[in-house]
Design a protein around this motif. Structure first.
Motif, short mmCIF file in Angstrom:
data_model
loop_
_atom_site.label_atom_id
_atom_site.label_comp_id
_atom_site.label_asym_id
_atom_site.label_seq_id
_atom_site.Cartn_x
_atom_site.Cartn_y
_atom_site.Cartn_z
N UNK A 45 0.84 -1.20 0.00
CA UNK A 45 0.00 0.00 0.00
C UNK A 45 0.88 1.25 0.00
N UNK A 46 0.35 2.39 -0.44
CA UNK A 46 1.14 3.63 -0.47
C UNK A 46 1.39 4.19 0.92
N UNK A 47 2.45 3.76 1.55
CA UNK A 47 2.79 4.16 2.91
C UNK A 47 3.59 5.47 2.88
N UNK A 48 3.23 6.37 3.75
CA UNK A 48 3.93 7.65 3.88
C UNK A 48 4.59 7.70 5.25
N UNK A 49 5.88 8.01 5.28
CA UNK A 49 6.59 8.15 6.55
C UNK A 49 6.39 9.56 7.09
N UNK A 50 6.19 9.67 8.39
CA UNK A 50 5.90 10.95 9.01
C UNK A 50 7.06 11.92 8.83
N UNK A 51 8.29 11.42 8.83
CA UNK A 51 9.44 12.32 8.67
C UNK A 51 9.43 12.97 7.29
N UNK A 52 8.79 12.34 6.30
CA UNK A 52 8.70 12.93 4.97
C UNK A 52 7.84 14.19 4.98
N UNK A 53 6.82 14.20 5.83
CA UNK A 53 5.95 15.37 5.93
C UNK A 53 6.72 16.58 6.43
N UNK A 54 7.70 16.32 7.30
CA UNK A 54 8.48 17.42 7.89
C UNK A 54 9.40 18.08 6.86
N UNK A 55 9.67 17.39 5.77
CA UNK A 55 10.49 17.98 4.72
C UNK A 55 9.66 18.86 3.78
N UNK A 56 8.34 18.75 3.90
CA UNK A 56 7.45 19.57 3.08
C UNK A 56 6.84 20.69 3.91
N UNK A 57 6.41 20.34 5.10
CA UNK A 57 5.82 21.32 6.03
C UNK A 57 6.80 21.52 7.18
N UNK A 58 7.41 22.67 7.25
CA UNK A 58 8.44 22.92 8.25
C UNK A 58 7.83 23.44 9.55
N UNK A 59 6.86 22.71 10.03
CA UNK A 59 6.18 23.08 11.28
C UNK A 59 5.66 21.80 11.93
N UNK A 60 6.48 21.24 12.82
CA UNK A 60 6.13 19.95 13.41
C UNK A 60 4.87 20.03 14.26
N UNK A 61 4.66 21.16 14.92
CA UNK A 61 3.45 21.33 15.74
C UNK A 61 2.20 21.27 14.88
N UNK A 62 2.24 21.93 13.72
CA UNK A 62 1.11 21.91 12.81
C UNK A 62 0.86 20.50 12.28
N UNK A 63 1.94 19.80 11.93
CA UNK A 63 1.81 18.43 11.42
C UNK A 63 1.12 17.54 12.45
N UNK A 64 1.59 17.60 13.68
CA UNK A 64 1.02 16.76 14.74
C UNK A 64 -0.45 17.09 14.98
N UNK A 65 -0.76 18.38 14.96
CA UNK A 65 -2.14 18.81 15.17
C UNK A 65 -3.04 18.31 14.05
N UNK A 66 -2.59 18.45 12.82
CA UNK A 66 -3.43 18.05 11.69
C UNK A 66 -3.49 16.53 11.54
N UNK A 67 -2.44 15.83 11.94
CA UNK A 67 -2.50 14.37 11.95
C UNK A 67 -3.55 13.88 12.94
N UNK A 68 -3.64 14.54 14.08
CA UNK A 68 -4.67 14.18 15.06
C UNK A 68 -6.06 14.41 14.48
#
Length: 220
Positions: A45-68
């Motif tokens: 399946x098309x698996x996405x690693x969370x660390x890859x998101x951090x290379x596109x969105x340079x805001x870890x707090x936002x990533x964690x909030x939107x993942x929730x």
């Protein structure tokens, strides 16, 4: 619905809630970089690693909030790649269901797991007592989910949520990572160009290295 809930674009009304947040948009973009098949050997399946998101969105707090938010909306299924209690990857729920039902189209236990249990627990870890008491699963049904690859044993009382062929994916991913690191270490400046890496991959006797390439070549 109030007018503040709608935005106008080219005279067409669009419901804001239907638009993906930044993290979902990044997930879908990364997904487009991943191959669906590779000579009948790359069938995951098309698996996405969370660390890859951090290379596109340079805001870890936002990533964690939107993942929730995405998790609570049952738009994603978090995963742990390995034996960690920290989620390191994810898959869109729609892809998770499609991939799994393609393998087990008539399995009642699998359908119950996908349609009822996963949307309810919204986690990558589930306790055995929850499966038995809340969802009324019998032991043979839990065993069936383990055999189908949807549950991995964490300990005697809990499981990780997984996907069919996850063991094969992790094995290929780790083998590919090791192989590529060996190549880089032999280079004079310990680096490798993207075009060169693709050429090396075509001639490698280890097709598993491709699993590592597709997950890291764009986000190293």
């Amino acid at each position: 619905m109030s007018s503040s809930d709608i935005v106008s674009l080219d005279d067409n009304s669009i419901v804001i809630n239907d638009l993906p947040n930044d993290t979902e948009a990044a997930i879908r973009y990364i997904k487009t970089l991943l191959p669906a098949t590779l000579n009948d050997t790359f069938k995951y399946p098309p698996i996405v690693f969370i660390h890859q998101l951090k290379d596109i969105i340079h805001n870890e707090t936002l990533i964690n909030k939107e993942l929730d938010i995405l998790k609570n909306q049952c738009k994603i299924q978090l995963l742990t790649i390995g034996v960690s209690d920290t989620s390191s990857a994810l898959i869109l729920y729609e892809d998770y269901v499609k991939y799994t039902l393609n393998i087990y189209p008539e399995n009642c236990c699998v359908k119950k797991f996908l349609n009822i249990i996963i949307p309810s627990i919204k986690s990558f870890l589930v306790e055995k007592c929850i499966l038995r008491q809340q969802f009324k699963l019998q032991q043979y049904e839990i065993t069936e989910l383990i055999n189908c690859g949807l549950l991995l044993i964490r300990n005697q009382e809990s499981y990780w949520v997984s996907f069919p062929s996850s063991g094969s994916f992790i094995k290929r991913y780790n083998e590919g990572r090791k192989y590529i690191i060996q190549i880089i270490k032999r280079r004079k400046f310990q680096e490798i160009l993207e075009n060169s890496s693709r050429l090396i991959n075509r001639h490698t006797p280890y097709p598993s290295s491709y699993v590592y390439f597709v997950y890291w070549i764009h986000f190293s």
